[in-house]
Design a protein around this motif. Structure first.
Motif, PDB file in Angstrom:
ATOM      1  N   GLY A   1      -0.868 -44.059  28.876  1.00  0.00           N
ATOM      2  CA  GLY A   1      -2.246 -43.627  29.081  1.00  0.00           C
ATOM      3  C   GLY A   1      -2.448 -42.788  30.327  1.00  0.00           C
ATOM      4  N   LEU A   2      -1.343 -42.393  30.979  1.00  0.00           N
ATOM      5  CA  LEU A   2      -1.440 -41.619  32.220  1.00  0.00           C
ATOM      6  C   LEU A   2      -1.527 -40.116  31.983  1.00  0.00           C
ATOM      7  CD1 LEU A   2       1.225 -43.540  34.358  1.00  0.00           C
ATOM      8  CD2 LEU A   2      -1.264 -43.646  34.610  1.00  0.00           C
ATOM      9  N   LEU A   3      -1.231 -39.684  30.762  1.00  0.00           N
ATOM     10  CA  LEU A   3      -1.166 -38.249  30.496  1.00  0.00           C
ATOM     11  C   LEU A   3      -2.496 -37.561  30.766  1.00  0.00           C
ATOM     12  CD1 LEU A   3       0.687 -35.975  29.480  1.00  0.00           C
ATOM     13  CD2 LEU A   3      -0.104 -36.473  27.158  1.00  0.00           C
ATOM     14  N   LYS A   4      -3.589 -38.237  30.440  1.00  0.00           N
ATOM     15  CA  LYS A   4      -4.904 -37.606  30.568  1.00  0.00           C
ATOM     16  C   LYS A   4      -5.354 -37.431  32.009  1.00  0.00           C
ATOM     17  CE  LYS A   4      -7.322 -42.022  29.748  1.00  0.00           C
ATOM     18  NZ  LYS A   4      -6.128 -42.811  29.418  1.00  0.00           N
ATOM     19  N   ARG A   5      -4.658 -38.071  32.946  1.00  0.00           N
ATOM     20  CA  ARG A   5      -5.030 -37.883  34.347  1.00  0.00           C
ATOM     21  C   ARG A   5      -3.847 -37.442  35.219  1.00  0.00           C
ATOM     22  NH1 ARG A   5      -5.581 -43.674  33.671  1.00  0.00           N
ATOM     23  NH2 ARG A   5      -4.200 -44.883  35.050  1.00  0.00           N
ATOM     24  N   THR A   6      -2.885 -36.788  34.575  1.00  0.00           N
ATOM     25  CA  THR A   6      -1.695 -36.320  35.287  1.00  0.00           C
ATOM     26  C   THR A   6      -1.456 -34.843  35.012  1.00  0.00           C
ATOM     27  OG1 THR A   6      -0.672 -38.509  35.120  1.00  0.00           O
ATOM     28  CG2 THR A   6       0.781 -36.659  35.625  1.00  0.00           C
ATOM     29  N   ILE A   7      -1.226 -34.084  36.056  1.00  0.00           N
ATOM     30  CA  ILE A   7      -0.832 -32.682  35.928  1.00  0.00           C
ATOM     31  C   ILE A   7       0.691 -32.623  35.857  1.00  0.00           C
ATOM     32  CG2 ILE A   7      -0.723 -30.456  37.131  1.00  0.00           C
ATOM     33  CD1 ILE A   7      -3.509 -31.047  38.225  1.00  0.00           C
ATOM     34  N   ILE A   8       1.212 -31.950  34.849  1.00  0.00           N
ATOM     35  CA  ILE A   8       2.657 -31.798  34.670  1.00  0.00           C
ATOM     36  C   ILE A   8       3.027 -30.346  34.946  1.00  0.00           C
ATOM     37  CG2 ILE A   8       4.615 -32.071  33.110  1.00  0.00           C
ATOM     38  CD1 ILE A   8       2.889 -33.969  31.447  1.00  0.00           C
ATOM     39  N   ILE A   9       4.046 -30.165  35.760  1.00  0.00           N
ATOM     40  CA  ILE A   9       4.562 -28.828  36.073  1.00  0.00           C
ATOM     41  C   ILE A   9       6.031 -28.787  35.681  1.00  0.00           C
ATOM     42  CG2 ILE A   9       4.960 -27.109  37.882  1.00  0.00           C
ATOM     43  CD1 ILE A   9       2.757 -28.496  39.520  1.00  0.00           C
ATOM     44  N   PHE A  10       6.412 -27.770  34.931  1.00  0.00           N
ATOM     45  CA  PHE A  10       7.821 -27.566  34.598  1.00  0.00           C
ATOM     46  C   PHE A  10       8.261 -26.215  35.144  1.00  0.00           C
ATOM     47  CE2 PHE A  10      11.185 -25.809  31.859  1.00  0.00           C
ATOM     48  CZ  PHE A  10      12.166 -26.771  32.065  1.00  0.00           C
ATOM     49  N   THR A  11       9.372 -26.213  35.882  1.00  0.00           N
ATOM     50  CA  THR A  11       9.869 -24.969  36.452  1.00  0.00           C
ATOM     51  C   THR A  11      11.379 -25.066  36.630  1.00  0.00           C
ATOM     52  OG1 THR A  11       9.485 -23.327  38.201  1.00  0.00           O
ATOM     53  CG2 THR A  11       9.520 -25.637  38.872  1.00  0.00           C
ATOM     54  N   ALA A  12      11.954 -24.125  37.378  1.00  0.00           N
ATOM     55  CA  ALA A  12      13.390 -24.117  37.670  1.00  0.00           C
ATOM     56  C   ALA A  12      13.613 -23.447  39.010  1.00  0.00           C
ATOM     57  CB  ALA A  12      14.168 -23.385  36.578  1.00  0.00           C
ATOM     58  N   ASP A  13      14.791 -23.681  39.582  1.00  0.00           N
ATOM     59  CA  ASP A  13      15.107 -23.044  40.859  1.00  0.00           C
ATOM     60  C   ASP A  13      15.421 -21.563  40.679  1.00  0.00           C
ATOM     61  OD1 ASP A  13      17.464 -23.572  39.496  1.00  0.00           O
ATOM     62  OD2 ASP A  13      18.502 -24.488  41.199  1.00  0.00           O
ATOM     63  N   HIS A  14      16.011 -21.201  39.550  1.00  0.00           N
ATOM     64  CA  HIS A  14      16.357 -19.814  39.231  1.00  0.00           C
ATOM     65  C   HIS A  14      16.733 -19.770  37.760  1.00  0.00           C
ATOM     66  CE1 HIS A  14      20.428 -21.365  39.381  1.00  0.00           C
ATOM     67  NE2 HIS A  14      20.197 -21.800  40.614  1.00  0.00           N
ATOM     68  N   GLY A  15      17.157 -18.617  37.285  1.00  0.00           N
ATOM     69  CA  GLY A  15      17.540 -18.481  35.891  1.00  0.00           C
ATOM     70  C   GLY A  15      19.047 -18.511  35.696  1.00  0.00           C
TER      71      GLY A  15
END
Length: 537
Positions: A305-319
């Motif tokens: 039930g935490l999804l609705k109050r959590t910001i998720i960021i997906f990234t990488a250090d480089h390609g």
């Protein structure tokens, strides 16, 4: 896609009293809302172009697509240094590489550096780091640092094994990168067993090794990482017919820095189209496994039930170049190496949005402070992403530093024989080297040439000069390049002295041992000559 706003007469700035009232009203509204939790999943070597069309046609990435459906994807997100430690130092500090002097994988931030996570913890957030962190000094192999220190030496040695592929397991083998899966399991358990009980918000960082290539022990005791490893389970997620075979310049036509990089990465030999296709396919399969780990985190947040109050960021250090421009790995300003994924979803964030503004990893720091409602620091290189993410902030009156129409990336490490600087704008990519004179610059029009096949710096000298002028206003790059040269020589001398009589044996058996051992005296003499040269002024 986010674009220019409709035209019309500009409104006069609000009077000071009105501005103060608006600021107070905004603060009061924010105070009435609980601060969101944040989960940042940072992969290693993920080509950001796979997160949108047409790159996303090559491999199934369902959880990245989920984030796009319920959040925002940045189409022009870049690393600030295309190598592990310096890029992560930029993300954790919010500062450009030349400001933190994170010159290579051995030289990152000091251990006690105050990161955005430290500030969030100070302001009441529960914090947790798991997996690959890699932003402080003192890590990575001896080979990696020595190769960086000696990049100005007049020799050319292969520093990596030839890129290759390896299939493991069967059609049901899911957990190929077991270490990453174990860290993902720890993150899931932490969410379900601890975070779910918190009364205050939390920030969770999960660092993954994938889709970075695996070590290649067949090349000797001191080996690099040139093996693209996956299982049939992940390989079936790849659409082979959609894989694009990159065009290569002939070796004689390559930019001199590109040739050095290709040679030291052991990529100047012959490769069949099938070999190149397989390297790319296996890499994309490794990206699919990465996506599945992201999915485990999203599912854990949903189940609790935490999804609705959590910001998720997906990234990488480089390609990862994956044989673009006759190279694998990173350490390049070409798109495959410098373009990173950046997706954000969560409460209040615009859904199904594609942002075309140029952004970079240094923007993570001020964004985290913004999310936690911590006053922004004035000395940061980055800019908060919040105005690009939140509908209610798009037309805000609150005064912010205007986001510049460019991002900066720089590289000072191994496999490249010159300090490298990239200025990326909406249309142009300008790359220059060293002092700006000794190595020819590169200019690409990415709107017309997305594969960066034609260097048009000579055709458009006015554009190149204009971009160089902007770059010099950001960083005195000839001075920085000189400082790095001095650092490299100083560090190498210190390292050599620490080895005493064992120096010749140690340096001969680093990653370049297969070439070095053929003519050890020649290469030691080249280093001695370099050490006795006067520093270029």
């Amino acid at each position: 896609m986010r674009g220019a706003r409709a035209g019309g007469p500009e409104l006069p700035p609000p009077p000071p009293l009105l501005l103060l009232l608006l600021l107070l009203a905004a603060a009061a509204a924010a105070a009435g809302q609980p601060r969101p939790s944040v989960v940042l999943v940072a992969s290693d070597s993920f080509d950001g172009r796979l997160t949108f069309y047409p790159g996303n046609q090559t491999v199934a990435l369902p959880f990245i697509n989920f984030m796009k459906r319920y959040g925002t994807v940045f189409l022009k997100a870049y690393t600030n240094s295309p190598i592990c430690c310096p890029s992560r130092a930029a993300m954790w500090s919010g500062l450009f590489t030349h400001l933190t002097e994170s010159w290579n994988n051995f030289k990152g931030l000091d251990p006690g550096y105050v990161t955005w996570m430290d500030l969030l913890q100070k302001h009441g957030y529960h914090t947790k780091k798991l997996g690959k962190i890699d932003y402080t000094s003192g890590h990575h192999s001896v080979s990696n640092r020595v190769e960086a220190w000696t990049r100005d030496v007049a020799f050319l040695l292969r520093q990596e094994g030839r890129p290759t592929v390896k299939l493991t397991g069967n059609k049901t083998h899911i957990r190929v990168m077991e270490k990453d899966w174990q860290n993902t399991d720890k993150a899931v358990n932490w969410i379900k067993e601890e975070a779910v009980n918190f009364t205050q918000p939390f920030v969770l960082y999960l660092g993954l090794n994938l889709p970075h290539p695996y070590p290649s022990p067949s090349t000797g005791e001191n080996f690099g990482s040139s093996t693209f490893l996956t299982s049939p389970y992940w390989l079936k997620k790849v659409s082979y017919e959609a894989i694009k075979i990159p065009k290569w310049s002939s070796l004689s036509e390559m930019h001199p820095v590109d040739y050095y990089s290709s040679y030291t990465k052991n990529c100047t030999g012959e490769f069949t189209k099938e070999e190149v296709r397989n390297i790319r396919a296996f890499y994309y399969a490794m990206c699919a496994e990465t996506d599945a780990m992201l999915g485990k985190i999203i599912s854990a947040l949903r189940d609790t039930g935490l999804l609705k109050r959590t910001i998720i960021i997906f990234t990488a250090d480089h390609g990862e170049l994956a044989m673009d421009h006759r190279q694998f790995y990173k350490m390049s300003m070409y798109e495959g190496s410098s373009h990173i994924p950046l997706l954000v979803m969560g409460p209040g964030i615009k859904q199904q949005q594609q942002v075309s503004d140029v952004v970079s990893l240094v923007d993570i720091y001020p964004t985290m402070l913004d999310i936690a409602r911590i006053p922004a620091q004035q000395n940061l290189s980055g800019y908060s992403l919040m105005p690009l993410l939140f509908e209610e902030l798009e037309n805000e009156v609150v005064t912010r530093k205007p986001r510049p129409p460019w991002v900066l990336s720089e590289f000072h490490g191994c496999n490249v024989n010159s300090s490298t600087y990239m200025l990326r704008t909406d249309r142009w990519k300008y790359i220059t080297y060293s002092d700006g004179n000794s190595v020819p610059p590169q200019l690409f029009d990415l709107s017309a040439d997305p594969d960066e096949l034609e260097n048009i710096a000579m055709k458009f000298p006015v554009v190149a000069h204009s971009l160089d002028k902007i770059l010099r206003s950001i960083v005195n790059y000839p001075k920085v390049s000189s400082s790095v040269q001095e650092y490299n020589k100083r560090e190498f001398i210190s390292w050599k002295q620490s080895l005493g009589q064992n120096y010749s044996n140690v340096i001969a058996n680093l990653r370049w041992h297969q070439d070095w051992l053929k003519e050890p005296k020649k290469y030691e003499d080249a280093i001695d000559k370099w050490l006795h040269q006067r520093q270029h002024q």
